[in-house]
Design an enzyme around this catalytic site. Structure first.
Site, PDB file in Angstrom:
ATOM      1  N   LEU A 266       5.509   2.615  10.031  1.00 36.28           N
ATOM      2  CA  LEU A 266       6.859   2.824   9.485  1.00 36.28           C
ATOM      3  C   LEU A 266       7.261   4.082   8.871  1.00 36.28           C
ATOM      4  CD1 LEU A 266       7.821  -0.765   8.079  1.00 36.28           C
ATOM      5  CD2 LEU A 266       8.740   0.165  10.229  1.00 36.28           C
ATOM      6  N   ASP A 267       8.263   4.768   8.953  1.00 34.15           N
ATOM      7  CA  ASP A 267       8.438   6.046   8.192  1.00 34.15           C
ATOM      8  C   ASP A 267       8.402   5.657   6.631  1.00 34.15           C
ATOM      9  OD1 ASP A 267       8.946   7.439  10.472  1.00 34.15           O
ATOM     10  OD2 ASP A 267      11.195   7.600  10.471  1.00 34.15           O
ATOM     11  N   LYS A 268       7.949   6.712   6.001  1.00 29.79           N
ATOM     12  CA  LYS A 268       7.762   6.578   4.487  1.00 29.79           C
ATOM     13  C   LYS A 268       9.110   6.067   3.882  1.00 29.79           C
ATOM     14  CE  LYS A 268       6.318   9.214   0.331  1.00 29.79           C
ATOM     15  NZ  LYS A 268       5.904  10.548  -0.234  1.00 29.79           N
ATOM     16  N   VAL A 269      10.289   6.384   4.491  1.00 33.84           N
ATOM     17  CA  VAL A 269      11.732   6.052   3.800  1.00 33.84           C
ATOM     18  C   VAL A 269      11.950   4.759   4.379  1.00 33.84           C
ATOM     19  CG1 VAL A 269      12.390   8.341   3.679  1.00 33.84           C
ATOM     20  CG2 VAL A 269      13.004   7.107   5.566  1.00 33.84           C
ATOM     21  N   THR A 270      11.500   4.067   5.359  1.00 31.05           N
ATOM     22  CA  THR A 270      11.845   2.785   5.730  1.00 31.05           C
ATOM     23  C   THR A 270      11.080   1.785   5.299  1.00 31.05           C
ATOM     24  OG1 THR A 270      12.121   3.887   7.861  1.00 31.05           O
ATOM     25  CG2 THR A 270      11.969   1.522   7.868  1.00 31.05           C
TER      26      THR A 270
END
Length: 224
Positions: free
Chosen positions: A51-55
């Site tokens: 998962l992306d860091k922001v997700t």
């Protein structure tokens, strides 16, 4: 930091990853996997997708090499069905349908959606208004490209709320509003379905947003 374990199996666990934690191949990835292994009192856990860091949201971690190999197969054959929730304060070009196109690297670490479809990113989506200038999107990626959902949302003219890479005027938004809310798959002939609602962020807990999320969970959308 305590990691929330949402589902536990003898071969794997599913955690609720907080926004802001990186699982990519940098120093923080080792920190995340080591932290989970220590919390579970096991020698090692295997990261089988990202998962992306922001997700925020659901992330599978295998507990042995055999399970990691099985999940690698399931992901490569697109047999793990993922559902994400996102918010935007911009009206989309269309309210539901299919977003499809090749993805190409752009500037400063971003990607863009192309008209060509040689090896396309494919996303099914639907959306519903929560209140003026705030819309909930239900996203079902059929492929797993880098930044796929963030680029798909931008292509609709509705970048994800708080996404500093693909949106504008995000300084006062407390996070990027993208959450992996559901995973469904068959594991060794057992059907697994796990749902985790978002709770981290001032907009996720707004009553108008929470109400529409509940509607989605109880009343199937076309893409569900």
């Amino acid at each position: 930091m305590e990691i929330e374990v949402v589902y536990q199996h003898s071969d794997f666990i599913i955690i609720n990853k907080s926004e802001g934690i990186s699982v990519h191949k940098d120093q923080e990835e080792q920190g995340l996997t080591e932290l989970v292994a220590k919390q579970l009192n096991v020698p090692k856990v295997w990261l089988v997708h990202r998962l992306d860091k922001v997700t925020s949201g659901l992330l599978i971690l295998a507990l042995n090499a055999e399970s990691a190999a099985e999940f690698s197969r399931l992901f490569s054959e697109h047999k793990i069905h993922k559902t994400y929730l996102a918010l935007s304060n911009q009206k989309p070009k269309k309210k539901q349908g299919l977003i499809i196109g090749d993805m190409k690297k752009a500037r400063e670490g971003a990607w863009k959606l192309c008209q060509t479809k040689d090896n396309p990113a494919i996303t099914r989506f639907e959306s519903v208004s929560c209140e003026p200038n705030l819309r909930l999107f239900i996203l079902k990626p059929q492929t797993g490209k880098t930044h796929q959902l963030r680029v798909a949302m931008k292509s609709l003219g509705s970048p994800i709320l708080g996404d500093g890479l693909y949106g504008k005027n995000t300084e006062k938004i407390d996070r990027t509003y993208l959450h992996a809310t559901q995973l469904e798959f068959d594991y060794l002939n057992n059907f697994i379905s796990v749902t985790c609602l978002p709770s981290q962020g001032q907009f996720w807990i707004k009553p108008t947003v929470f109400e529409q999320i509940q509607v989605y969970l109880t009343k199937p959308f076309l893409s569900k």
